[in-house]
Design a protein around this motif. Structure first.
Motif, PDB file in Angstrom:
ATOM      1  N   GLY A 201       0.799  -1.217   0.000  1.00 41.43           N
ATOM      2  CA  GLY A 201       0.000   0.000   0.000  1.00 41.43           C
ATOM      3  C   GLY A 201       0.833   1.270   0.000  1.00 41.43           C
ATOM      4  O   GLY A 201       0.511   2.235  -0.699  1.00 41.43           O
ATOM      5  N   PHE A 202       1.914   1.286   0.790  1.00 40.62           N
ATOM      6  CA  PHE A 202       2.766   2.471   0.833  1.00 40.62           C
ATOM      7  C   PHE A 202       3.394   2.719  -0.532  1.00 40.62           C
ATOM      8  O   PHE A 202       3.451   3.858  -1.006  1.00 40.62           O
ATOM      9  N   TRP A 203       3.859   1.644  -1.157  1.00 35.58           N
ATOM     10  CA  TRP A 203       4.469   1.752  -2.485  1.00 35.58           C
ATOM     11  C   TRP A 203       3.453   2.279  -3.506  1.00 35.58           C
ATOM     12  O   TRP A 203       3.748   3.190  -4.285  1.00 35.58           O
ATOM     13  N   SER A 204       2.241   1.727  -3.467  1.00 37.14           N
ATOM     14  CA  SER A 204       1.198   2.155  -4.396  1.00 37.14           C
ATOM     15  C   SER A 204       0.815   3.612  -4.173  1.00 37.14           C
ATOM     16  O   SER A 204       0.599   4.367  -5.121  1.00 37.14           O
ATOM     17  N   ALA A 205       0.710   4.011  -2.897  1.00 38.01           N
ATOM     18  CA  ALA A 205       0.348   5.389  -2.579  1.00 38.01           C
ATOM     19  C   ALA A 205       1.401   6.357  -3.087  1.00 38.01           C
ATOM     20  O   ALA A 205       1.086   7.430  -3.630  1.00 38.01           O
ATOM     21  N   ALA A 206       2.672   5.982  -2.941  1.00 36.83           N
ATOM     22  CA  ALA A 206       3.765   6.840  -3.416  1.00 36.83           C
ATOM     23  C   ALA A 206       3.687   7.030  -4.923  1.00 36.83           C
ATOM     24  O   ALA A 206       3.887   8.138  -5.433  1.00 36.83           O
ATOM     25  N   GLN A 207       3.378   5.956  -5.642  1.00 40.02           N
ATOM     26  CA  GLN A 207       3.262   6.049  -7.100  1.00 40.02           C
ATOM     27  C   GLN A 207       2.065   6.912  -7.491  1.00 40.02           C
ATOM     28  O   GLN A 207       2.145   7.745  -8.393  1.00 40.02           O
TER      29      GLN A 207
ATOM     30  N   LEU B  27       0.614   9.312  -5.824  1.00 37.99           N
ATOM     31  CA  LEU B  27       0.798  10.717  -5.482  1.00 37.99           C
ATOM     32  C   LEU B  27       1.991  11.348  -6.182  1.00 37.99           C
ATOM     33  O   LEU B  27       2.358  12.494  -5.909  1.00 37.99           O
ATOM     34  N   GLY B  28       2.617  10.601  -7.081  1.00 37.27           N
ATOM     35  CA  GLY B  28       3.697  11.149  -7.899  1.00 37.27           C
ATOM     36  C   GLY B  28       5.048  11.210  -7.231  1.00 37.27           C
ATOM     37  O   GLY B  28       5.946  11.924  -7.705  1.00 37.27           O
ATOM     38  N   ALA B  29       5.228  10.456  -6.141  1.00 36.06           N
ATOM     39  CA  ALA B  29       6.516  10.484  -5.435  1.00 36.06           C
ATOM     40  C   ALA B  29       7.530   9.530  -6.046  1.00 36.06           C
ATOM     41  O   ALA B  29       8.724   9.627  -5.774  1.00 36.06           O
ATOM     42  N   GLY B  30       7.063   8.606  -6.862  1.00 40.00           N
ATOM     43  CA  GLY B  30       7.959   7.613  -7.448  1.00 40.00           C
ATOM     44  C   GLY B  30       8.751   8.143  -8.630  1.00 40.00           C
ATOM     45  O   GLY B  30       8.291   9.009  -9.372  1.00 40.00           O
ATOM     46  N   SER B  31       9.948   7.650  -8.767  1.00 39.17           N
ATOM     47  CA  SER B  31      10.792   7.965  -9.916  1.00 39.17           C
ATOM     48  C   SER B  31      11.904   6.918  -9.968  1.00 39.17           C
ATOM     49  O   SER B  31      12.088   6.155  -9.024  1.00 39.17           O
ATOM     50  N   ARG B  32      12.642   6.895 -11.047  1.00 40.47           N
ATOM     51  CA  ARG B  32      13.709   5.900 -11.165  1.00 40.47           C
ATOM     52  C   ARG B  32      14.757   6.061 -10.080  1.00 40.47           C
ATOM     53  O   ARG B  32      15.353   5.091  -9.624  1.00 40.47           O
ATOM     54  N   THR B  33      14.978   7.297  -9.647  1.00 45.29           N
ATOM     55  CA  THR B  33      16.005   7.534  -8.620  1.00 45.29           C
ATOM     56  C   THR B  33      15.485   7.272  -7.206  1.00 45.29           C
ATOM     57  O   THR B  33      16.262   6.984  -6.299  1.00 45.29           O
TER      58      THR B  33
ATOM     59  N   ASP C 188      12.748   5.082  -6.488  1.00 38.13           N
ATOM     60  CA  ASP C 188      12.013   3.827  -6.341  1.00 38.13           C
ATOM     61  C   ASP C 188      12.646   2.891  -5.323  1.00 38.13           C
ATOM     62  O   ASP C 188      11.945   2.286  -4.499  1.00 38.13           O
ATOM     63  N   ARG C 189      13.965   2.752  -5.367  1.00 37.73           N
ATOM     64  CA  ARG C 189      14.630   1.838  -4.435  1.00 37.73           C
ATOM     65  C   ARG C 189      14.440   2.304  -2.996  1.00 37.73           C
ATOM     66  O   ARG C 189      14.161   1.488  -2.100  1.00 37.73           O
ATOM     67  N   ALA C 190      14.561   3.615  -2.767  1.00 39.17           N
ATOM     68  CA  ALA C 190      14.385   4.160  -1.415  1.00 39.17           C
ATOM     69  C   ALA C 190      12.950   3.962  -0.934  1.00 39.17           C
ATOM     70  O   ALA C 190      12.717   3.605   0.226  1.00 39.17           O
ATOM     71  N   LEU C 191      11.977   4.176  -1.823  1.00 42.07           N
ATOM     72  CA  LEU C 191      10.576   4.012  -1.452  1.00 42.07           C
ATOM     73  C   LEU C 191      10.259   2.557  -1.111  1.00 42.07           C
ATOM     74  O   LEU C 191       9.523   2.279  -0.160  1.00 42.07           O
ATOM     75  N   LYS C 192      10.831   1.637  -1.888  1.00 43.92           N
ATOM     76  CA  LYS C 192      10.619   0.217  -1.602  1.00 43.92           C
ATOM     77  C   LYS C 192      11.240  -0.163  -0.266  1.00 43.92           C
ATOM     78  O   LYS C 192      10.669  -0.955   0.499  1.00 43.92           O
ATOM     79  N   THR C 193      12.393   0.405   0.022  1.00 41.37           N
ATOM     80  CA  THR C 193      13.048   0.136   1.301  1.00 41.37           C
ATOM     81  C   THR C 193      12.211   0.657   2.456  1.00 41.37           C
ATOM     82  O   THR C 193      12.031  -0.033   3.470  1.00 41.37           O
TER      83      THR C 193
END
Length: 223
Positions: free
Chosen positions: A176-182, A184-190, A192-197
């Protein structure tokens, strides 16, 4: 404008993301509060009493707690409604099975819906057990949350229900946290790894933190 946003898939996903983050913030605070049980009866009961006096004397007794409850109920209803409507929309969009199987999703992704149902049922049980005392074992004691928690986790079914729900919560938070970040536009190639962590750490910490309480009672650390 609001109606148009709500009717769109993007709007529903945004509502799911925002309401999910509100609940996540509550869960982090709730877990920290729960861990105070390891500091003894007085400390835990004092914390429970403090929750009812937040904002005094500006706010009356329990007003802040009821405000929190109303916000949480609104978040849960918005989250569940958005999830259900998006699920129905997804089913209508692909009424027949794919000719070629899609790439297998993660375990967390494939169990999000069932996890949500499990958590919804758990919330009802949890309120009836430790808030109203309706289904509480051992005799519910108003104003004595420490003893009520010990009573609940002194039963095998209380432990099973709680631990299963917390495992479902961990998976739900992770995805859910990962999906919410995507959404709300917080995800990016740089990032993504930090968000998954962050998603993985949140899931592990919350699961372990909540499960620590019944384990503490079962092992006699909390009694």
């Amino acid at each position: 404008m609001t109606r148009t946003l709500w009717d769109s898939s993007v709007g529903k996903k945004t509502v799911m993301a925002v309401s999910g983050l509100i609940m996540l913030l509550y869960l982090v605070v709730h877990m920290i509060g729960n861990l105070k049980i390891f500091f003894g009866t007085g400390e835990f009961n004092h914390y429970a009493h403090w929750l009812r006096t937040i904002g005094e004397p500006f706010l009356h007794y329990e007003w802040a707690l009821w405000i929190i409850r109303v916000v949480l109920v609104a978040a849960v209803v918005a989250h569940a409604t958005s999830a259900y409507q998006l699920s129905r929309r997804d089913i209508r969009a692909r009424p027949s099975k794919y000719v070629h199987k899609k790439k297998r999703a993660s375990y967390a992704t494939r169990t999000m819906r069932w996890g949500g149902i499990i958590l919804g049922l758990f919330i009802v049980w949890h309120i009836l057990d430790l808030t109203t005392g309706t289904v509480h074992s051992g005799g519910f004691q108003e104003g004595r949350p420490y003893q009520n928690v010990v009573d609940t986790f002194s039963t095998w079914y209380g432990n099973v229900i709680y631990i299963v729900a917390m495992l479902a919560l961990g998976l739900h938070v992770q995805h859910g946290f990962w999906s919410a970040a995507q959404t709300l536009g917080a995800g990016s190639r740089t990032r993504d790894r930090a968000l998954k962590t962050v998603a993985n750490v949140l899931a592990v910490v919350l699961t372990a933190g909540f499960i620590a309480v019944p384990v503490g009672v079962m092992t006699g650390v909390v009694s």
